[in-house]
Design a protein around this motif. Structure first.
Motif, PDB file in Angstrom:
ATOM      1  N   ARG A   1       4.457  -5.180   8.815  1.00 50.80           N
ATOM      2  CA  ARG A   1       3.487  -5.672   7.829  1.00 50.80           C
ATOM      3  C   ARG A   1       4.011  -6.120   6.563  1.00 50.80           C
ATOM      4  N   ILE A   2       4.696  -5.205   5.773  1.00 48.42           N
ATOM      5  CA  ILE A   2       5.140  -5.216   4.664  1.00 48.42           C
ATOM      6  C   ILE A   2       6.528  -6.346   4.651  1.00 48.42           C
ATOM      7  N   GLU A   3       7.241  -6.041   5.554  1.00 43.73           N
ATOM      8  CA  GLU A   3       8.365  -7.202   5.844  1.00 43.73           C
ATOM      9  C   GLU A   3       7.783  -8.802   6.027  1.00 43.73           C
ATOM     10  N   SER A   4       6.781  -8.784   6.506  1.00 47.50           N
ATOM     11  CA  SER A   4       6.332 -10.289   6.536  1.00 47.50           C
ATOM     12  C   SER A   4       5.498 -10.512   5.406  1.00 47.50           C
ATOM     13  N   ARG A   5       5.021  -9.642   4.473  1.00 47.80           N
ATOM     14  CA  ARG A   5       4.560 -10.321   3.387  1.00 47.80           C
ATOM     15  C   ARG A   5       5.775 -10.737   2.623  1.00 47.80           C
ATOM     16  N   PHE A   6       6.800  -9.980   2.498  1.00 47.81           N
ATOM     17  CA  PHE A   6       8.087 -10.498   1.711  1.00 47.81           C
ATOM     18  C   PHE A   6       8.755 -11.504   2.358  1.00 47.81           C
ATOM     19  N   ALA A   7       8.591 -11.928   3.329  1.00 49.03           N
ATOM     20  CA  ALA A   7       8.979 -13.133   3.888  1.00 49.03           C
ATOM     21  C   ALA A   7       8.357 -14.302   3.593  1.00 49.03           C
ATOM     22  N   LYS A   8       6.916 -14.070   3.311  1.00 44.64           N
ATOM     23  CA  LYS A   8       6.287 -15.311   2.768  1.00 44.64           C
ATOM     24  C   LYS A   8       6.693 -15.380   1.261  1.00 44.64           C
ATOM     25  N   LEU A   9       7.046 -14.412   0.751  1.00 45.35           N
ATOM     26  CA  LEU A   9       7.568 -14.406  -0.746  1.00 45.35           C
ATOM     27  C   LEU A   9       8.967 -15.281  -0.974  1.00 45.35           C
ATOM     28  N   GLU A  10       9.893 -15.066  -0.010  1.00 44.43           N
ATOM     29  CA  GLU A  10      11.029 -15.856   0.029  1.00 44.43           C
ATOM     30  C   GLU A  10      10.921 -17.261   0.160  1.00 44.43           C
ATOM     31  N   ARG A  11       9.616 -17.785   0.506  1.00 45.60           N
ATOM     32  CA  ARG A  11       9.581 -19.150   0.591  1.00 45.60           C
ATOM     33  C   ARG A  11       9.275 -19.933  -0.814  1.00 45.60           C
ATOM     34  N   ILE A  12       9.345 -19.132  -1.805  1.00 46.95           N
ATOM     35  CA  ILE A  12       9.109 -19.562  -3.080  1.00 46.95           C
ATOM     36  C   ILE A  12      10.460 -20.131  -3.552  1.00 46.95           C
ATOM     37  N   GLN A  13      11.588 -19.388  -2.862  1.00 45.52           N
ATOM     38  CA  GLN A  13      12.886 -19.875  -3.394  1.00 45.52           C
ATOM     39  C   GLN A  13      13.531 -19.304  -4.607  1.00 45.52           C
ATOM     40  N   VAL A  14      12.969 -18.010  -4.755  1.00 47.92           N
ATOM     41  CA  VAL A  14      13.348 -17.341  -5.869  1.00 47.92           C
ATOM     42  C   VAL A  14      14.329 -16.208  -5.365  1.00 47.92           C
ATOM     43  N   PRO A  15      15.469 -15.679  -5.591  1.00 47.74           N
ATOM     44  CA  PRO A  15      16.166 -14.913  -4.858  1.00 47.74           C
ATOM     45  C   PRO A  15      15.629 -13.459  -5.176  1.00 47.74           C
ATOM     46  N   LEU A  16      15.175 -12.521  -4.129  1.00 50.07           N
ATOM     47  CA  LEU A  16      14.657 -11.304  -4.547  1.00 50.07           C
ATOM     48  C   LEU A  16      15.725 -10.355  -4.315  1.00 50.07           C
ATOM     49  N   ILE A  17      16.023  -9.580  -5.539  1.00 52.52           N
ATOM     50  CA  ILE A  17      17.123  -8.772  -5.472  1.00 52.52           C
ATOM     51  C   ILE A  17      16.607  -7.263  -5.382  1.00 52.52           C
ATOM     52  N   SER A  18      17.102  -6.502  -4.493  1.00 47.23           N
ATOM     53  CA  SER A  18      16.575  -5.070  -4.024  1.00 47.23           C
ATOM     54  C   SER A  18      15.287  -4.895  -4.228  1.00 47.23           C
ATOM     55  N   PRO A  19      14.160  -5.267  -3.461  1.00 49.46           N
ATOM     56  CA  PRO A  19      12.843  -5.057  -3.653  1.00 49.46           C
ATOM     57  C   PRO A  19      12.691  -3.313  -2.804  1.00 49.46           C
ATOM     58  N   GLN A  20      11.797  -2.952  -3.690  1.00 48.32           N
ATOM     59  CA  GLN A  20      11.469  -1.450  -3.483  1.00 48.32           C
ATOM     60  C   GLN A  20       9.867  -1.425  -3.372  1.00 48.32           C
ATOM     61  N   VAL A  21       9.536  -0.857  -2.193  1.00 46.73           N
ATOM     62  CA  VAL A  21       8.050  -0.445  -2.139  1.00 46.73           C
ATOM     63  C   VAL A  21       7.658   0.934  -1.995  1.00 46.73           C
ATOM     64  N   ILE A  22       6.629   1.355  -2.700  1.00 46.66           N
ATOM     65  CA  ILE A  22       6.228   2.895  -2.596  1.00 46.66           C
ATOM     66  C   ILE A  22       4.636   2.748  -1.977  1.00 46.66           C
ATOM     67  N   VAL A  23       4.484   3.466  -0.883  1.00 46.13           N
ATOM     68  CA  VAL A  23       3.057   3.778  -0.462  1.00 46.13           C
ATOM     69  C   VAL A  23       2.732   4.992  -0.772  1.00 46.13           C
ATOM     70  N   ILE A  24       1.641   5.116  -1.472  1.00 39.82           N
ATOM     71  CA  ILE A  24       1.239   6.425  -1.855  1.00 39.82           C
ATOM     72  C   ILE A  24      -0.333   6.664  -1.328  1.00 39.82           C
ATOM     73  N   LYS A  25      -0.776   7.764  -0.794  1.00 39.30           N
ATOM     74  CA  LYS A  25      -2.251   8.081  -0.469  1.00 39.30           C
ATOM     75  C   LYS A  25      -2.808   9.048  -1.498  1.00 39.30           C
ATOM     76  N   GLU A  26      -3.974   8.539  -2.006  1.00 35.62           N
ATOM     77  CA  GLU A  26      -4.433   9.361  -2.919  1.00 35.62           C
ATOM     78  C   GLU A  26      -5.922   9.508  -2.723  1.00 35.62           C
ATOM     79  N   GLY A  27      -6.450  10.678  -2.012  1.00 34.18           N
ATOM     80  CA  GLY A  27      -7.810  10.523  -1.580  1.00 34.18           C
ATOM     81  C   GLY A  27      -8.109   9.788  -0.423  1.00 34.18           C
TER      82      GLY A  27
END
Length: 114
Positions: free
Chosen positions: A19-45
């Protein structure tokens, strides 16, 4: 593209990673190179917090989304990053001084409105 996905308190399943990779694939369509994307998932409560930090040429983007559903939080995060990327991409065309007419006025091409 290699996305660094880390998590606190939950396990990253292949479905979450996809799911995360598919959202970032949509971001690649904007034609701006994405350099080292980092994603953090946290659960609070009862809520999930998803944060992303992406380096782009001439800057860095950060977005955070919070929702009770993890997939909805990922979608919100993708929308926020998409807005930031389009703003970053269109920023050179939005300089007001270049189209204000000051330089044309100084050169004598335009007459100032009095």
């Amino acid at each position: 593209m290699m996305i660094d996905i880390t998590s606190k308190a939950i396990e990253i399943t292949p479905a979450i990673r996809e799911r995360i990779e598919s959202r970032f694939a949509k971001l690649e369509r904007i034609q701006v190179p994405l350099i080292s994307p980092q994603v953090i998932v946290i659960k609070e409560g009862q809520e999930f917090i998803v944060e992303a930090k992406i380096s782009v040429p001439n800057g860095q983007l950060f977005a955070q989304a919070q929702h009770e559903d993890l997939y909805a939080a990922v979608t919100l995060l993708g929308q926020k990053l998409e807005r930031q990327l389009t703003r970053h991409n269109d920023k050179p065309a939005a300089h007001r001084a270049a189209r204000s007419g000051k330089e044309q006025c100084r050169a004598g091409e335009l007459t100032p409105a009095v």
